[in-house]
Write a protein that holds these residues in place. Structure first.
Motif, PDB file in Angstrom:
ATOM      1  N   MET A   1      -5.959  -0.189  -9.416  1.00  0.00           N
ATOM      2  CA  MET A   1      -5.875   1.170  -8.954  1.00  0.00           C
ATOM      3  C   MET A   1      -4.509   1.440  -8.334  1.00  0.00           C
ATOM      4  O   MET A   1      -3.896   2.457  -8.642  1.00  0.00           O
ATOM      5  CB  MET A   1      -6.995   1.425  -7.928  1.00  0.00           C
ATOM      6  CG  MET A   1      -6.892   2.753  -7.239  1.00  0.00           C
ATOM      7  SD  MET A   1      -8.314   3.188  -6.205  1.00  0.00           S
ATOM      8  CE  MET A   1      -8.188   2.043  -4.873  1.00  0.00           C
ATOM      9  N   VAL A   2      -4.047   0.578  -7.480  1.00  0.00           N
ATOM     10  CA  VAL A   2      -2.783   0.800  -6.785  1.00  0.00           C
ATOM     11  C   VAL A   2      -1.592   0.781  -7.745  1.00  0.00           C
ATOM     12  O   VAL A   2      -0.592   1.439  -7.503  1.00  0.00           O
ATOM     13  CB  VAL A   2      -2.580  -0.244  -5.656  1.00  0.00           C
ATOM     14  CG1 VAL A   2      -1.299  -0.007  -4.914  1.00  0.00           C
ATOM     15  CG2 VAL A   2      -3.753  -0.213  -4.689  1.00  0.00           C
ATOM     16  N   GLU A   3      -1.724   0.093  -8.847  1.00  0.00           N
ATOM     17  CA  GLU A   3      -0.623  -0.018  -9.803  1.00  0.00           C
ATOM     18  C   GLU A   3      -0.613   1.087 -10.857  1.00  0.00           C
ATOM     19  O   GLU A   3       0.306   1.152 -11.670  1.00  0.00           O
ATOM     20  CB  GLU A   3      -0.673  -1.385 -10.478  1.00  0.00           C
ATOM     21  CG  GLU A   3      -0.450  -2.503  -9.486  1.00  0.00           C
ATOM     22  CD  GLU A   3      -0.639  -3.875 -10.084  1.00  0.00           C
ATOM     23  OE1 GLU A   3      -1.054  -3.972 -11.256  1.00  0.00           O
ATOM     24  OE2 GLU A   3      -0.397  -4.847  -9.370  1.00  0.00           O
ATOM     25  N   ASP A   4      -1.590   1.973 -10.839  1.00  0.00           N
ATOM     26  CA  ASP A   4      -1.683   3.055 -11.818  1.00  0.00           C
ATOM     27  C   ASP A   4      -0.562   4.066 -11.576  1.00  0.00           C
ATOM     28  O   ASP A   4      -0.522   4.715 -10.527  1.00  0.00           O
ATOM     29  CB  ASP A   4      -3.046   3.735 -11.703  1.00  0.00           C
ATOM     30  CG  ASP A   4      -3.266   4.820 -12.729  1.00  0.00           C
ATOM     31  OD1 ASP A   4      -2.303   5.246 -13.392  1.00  0.00           O
ATOM     32  OD2 ASP A   4      -4.416   5.246 -12.878  1.00  0.00           O
ATOM     33  N   PRO A   5       0.373   4.232 -12.520  1.00  0.00           N
ATOM     34  CA  PRO A   5       1.501   5.148 -12.309  1.00  0.00           C
ATOM     35  C   PRO A   5       1.094   6.613 -12.178  1.00  0.00           C
ATOM     36  O   PRO A   5       1.817   7.391 -11.572  1.00  0.00           O
ATOM     37  CB  PRO A   5       2.389   4.936 -13.537  1.00  0.00           C
ATOM     38  CG  PRO A   5       1.593   4.189 -14.515  1.00  0.00           C
ATOM     39  CD  PRO A   5       0.448   3.553 -13.807  1.00  0.00           C
ATOM     40  N   SER A   6      -0.072   6.981 -12.685  1.00  0.00           N
ATOM     41  CA  SER A   6      -0.476   8.390 -12.612  1.00  0.00           C
ATOM     42  C   SER A   6      -0.937   8.810 -11.215  1.00  0.00           C
ATOM     43  O   SER A   6      -1.059  10.011 -10.945  1.00  0.00           O
ATOM     44  CB  SER A   6      -1.585   8.673 -13.624  1.00  0.00           C
ATOM     45  OG  SER A   6      -2.778   8.018 -13.257  1.00  0.00           O
ATOM     46  N   ILE A   7      -1.183   7.844 -10.326  1.00  0.00           N
ATOM     47  CA  ILE A   7      -1.611   8.191  -8.970  1.00  0.00           C
ATOM     48  C   ILE A   7      -0.667   7.649  -7.893  1.00  0.00           C
ATOM     49  O   ILE A   7      -1.041   7.559  -6.727  1.00  0.00           O
ATOM     50  CB  ILE A   7      -3.058   7.728  -8.702  1.00  0.00           C
ATOM     51  CG1 ILE A   7      -3.200   6.217  -8.893  1.00  0.00           C
ATOM     52  CG2 ILE A   7      -4.037   8.489  -9.561  1.00  0.00           C
ATOM     53  CD1 ILE A   7      -4.532   5.672  -8.449  1.00  0.00           C
ATOM     54  N   GLN A   8       0.549   7.343  -8.273  1.00  0.00           N
ATOM     55  CA  GLN A   8       1.526   6.821  -7.314  1.00  0.00           C
ATOM     56  C   GLN A   8       1.826   7.800  -6.181  1.00  0.00           C
ATOM     57  O   GLN A   8       2.291   7.398  -5.125  1.00  0.00           O
ATOM     58  CB  GLN A   8       2.829   6.433  -8.021  1.00  0.00           C
ATOM     59  CG  GLN A   8       2.691   5.273  -8.975  1.00  0.00           C
ATOM     60  CD  GLN A   8       2.322   3.983  -8.262  1.00  0.00           C
ATOM     61  OE1 GLN A   8       3.065   3.522  -7.412  1.00  0.00           O
ATOM     62  NE2 GLN A   8       1.184   3.421  -8.591  1.00  0.00           N
ATOM     63  N   HIS A   9       1.555   9.075  -6.390  1.00  0.00           N
ATOM     64  CA  HIS A   9       1.756  10.066  -5.334  1.00  0.00           C
ATOM     65  C   HIS A   9       0.639  10.017  -4.285  1.00  0.00           C
ATOM     66  O   HIS A   9       0.757  10.599  -3.220  1.00  0.00           O
ATOM     67  CB  HIS A   9       1.872  11.471  -5.930  1.00  0.00           C
ATOM     68  CG  HIS A   9       0.627  11.940  -6.592  1.00  0.00           C
ATOM     69  ND1 HIS A   9       0.185  11.432  -7.805  1.00  0.00           N
ATOM     70  CD2 HIS A   9      -0.296  12.860  -6.209  1.00  0.00           C
ATOM     71  CE1 HIS A   9      -0.946  12.033  -8.132  1.00  0.00           C
ATOM     72  NE2 HIS A   9      -1.249  12.906  -7.187  1.00  0.00           N
ATOM     73  N   LEU A  10      -0.435   9.284  -4.586  1.00  0.00           N
ATOM     74  CA  LEU A  10      -1.556   9.148  -3.662  1.00  0.00           C
ATOM     75  C   LEU A  10      -1.629   7.781  -3.008  1.00  0.00           C
ATOM     76  O   LEU A  10      -1.986   7.664  -1.836  1.00  0.00           O
ATOM     77  CB  LEU A  10      -2.877   9.407  -4.396  1.00  0.00           C
ATOM     78  CG  LEU A  10      -3.048  10.781  -5.021  1.00  0.00           C
ATOM     79  CD1 LEU A  10      -4.341  10.839  -5.825  1.00  0.00           C
ATOM     80  CD2 LEU A  10      -3.035  11.844  -3.942  1.00  0.00           C
ATOM     81  N   TYR A  23      -1.046   8.074   0.747  1.00  0.00           N
ATOM     82  CA  TYR A  23      -0.342   9.283   1.140  1.00  0.00           C
ATOM     83  C   TYR A  23      -1.270  10.469   1.373  1.00  0.00           C
ATOM     84  O   TYR A  23      -0.948  11.362   2.154  1.00  0.00           O
ATOM     85  CB  TYR A  23       0.693   9.658   0.078  1.00  0.00           C
ATOM     86  CG  TYR A  23       1.689   8.558  -0.173  1.00  0.00           C
ATOM     87  CD1 TYR A  23       2.672   8.255   0.747  1.00  0.00           C
ATOM     88  CD2 TYR A  23       1.627   7.798  -1.334  1.00  0.00           C
ATOM     89  CE1 TYR A  23       3.586   7.240   0.533  1.00  0.00           C
ATOM     90  CE2 TYR A  23       2.534   6.774  -1.561  1.00  0.00           C
ATOM     91  CZ  TYR A  23       3.504   6.510  -0.639  1.00  0.00           C
ATOM     92  OH  TYR A  23       4.406   5.496  -0.857  1.00  0.00           O
ATOM     93  N   ASN A  24      -2.400  10.506   0.680  1.00  0.00           N
ATOM     94  CA  ASN A  24      -3.331  11.625   0.822  1.00  0.00           C
ATOM     95  C   ASN A  24      -4.753  11.090   0.615  1.00  0.00           C
ATOM     96  O   ASN A  24      -5.235  11.007  -0.516  1.00  0.00           O
ATOM     97  CB  ASN A  24      -3.000  12.714  -0.196  1.00  0.00           C
ATOM     98  CG  ASN A  24      -3.822  13.965  -0.009  1.00  0.00           C
ATOM     99  OD1 ASN A  24      -4.944  13.918   0.486  1.00  0.00           O
ATOM    100  ND2 ASN A  24      -3.272  15.090  -0.401  1.00  0.00           N
ATOM    101  N   CYS A  25      -5.408  10.739   1.712  1.00  0.00           N
ATOM    102  CA  CYS A  25      -6.734  10.115   1.598  1.00  0.00           C
ATOM    103  C   CYS A  25      -7.788  11.101   1.099  1.00  0.00           C
ATOM    104  O   CYS A  25      -8.751  10.694   0.439  1.00  0.00           O
ATOM    105  CB  CYS A  25      -7.151   9.480   2.908  1.00  0.00           C
ATOM    106  SG  CYS A  25      -7.357  10.610   4.277  1.00  0.00           S
ATOM    107  N   ILE A  26      -7.627  12.378   1.361  1.00  0.00           N
ATOM    108  CA  ILE A  26      -8.612  13.366   0.906  1.00  0.00           C
ATOM    109  C   ILE A  26      -8.581  13.485  -0.614  1.00  0.00           C
ATOM    110  O   ILE A  26      -9.619  13.423  -1.280  1.00  0.00           O
ATOM    111  CB  ILE A  26      -8.359  14.731   1.576  1.00  0.00           C
ATOM    112  CG1 ILE A  26      -8.599  14.606   3.077  1.00  0.00           C
ATOM    113  CG2 ILE A  26      -9.256  15.806   0.963  1.00  0.00           C
ATOM    114  CD1 ILE A  26      -8.161  15.798   3.882  1.00  0.00           C
TER     115      ILE A  26
END
Length: 66
Positions: A1-10, A23-26
């Protein structure tokens, strides 16, 4: 999950690779957690992190987990 480039902003790993930033837990709870877990509950996710030895470091703008 942490390595998924599509959610690096989160959520992403720190450069050292020994901790990660949330960065944005919600938004992470509503859009990402259900893809990997049977829930979208942030507190349940935090309990799982704690169970595996992660703990939250104190930062103002985002959560840092070591």
């Amino acid at each position: 999950m942490v390595e998924d480039p599509s959610i690096q902003h989160l959520i992403s790993w720190a450069k050292e690779g020994d901790m990660f930033y949330v960065y944005n837990c919600i938004e992470l709870s509503s859009s990402v957690l259900p893809k990997f877990f049977k829930h979208n509950n942030w507190q349940s996710f935090v309990r799982q992190l704690n169970m595996y030895g992660f703990h939250k470091s104190k930062f103002i703008k985002f959560s840092l987990w070591q």
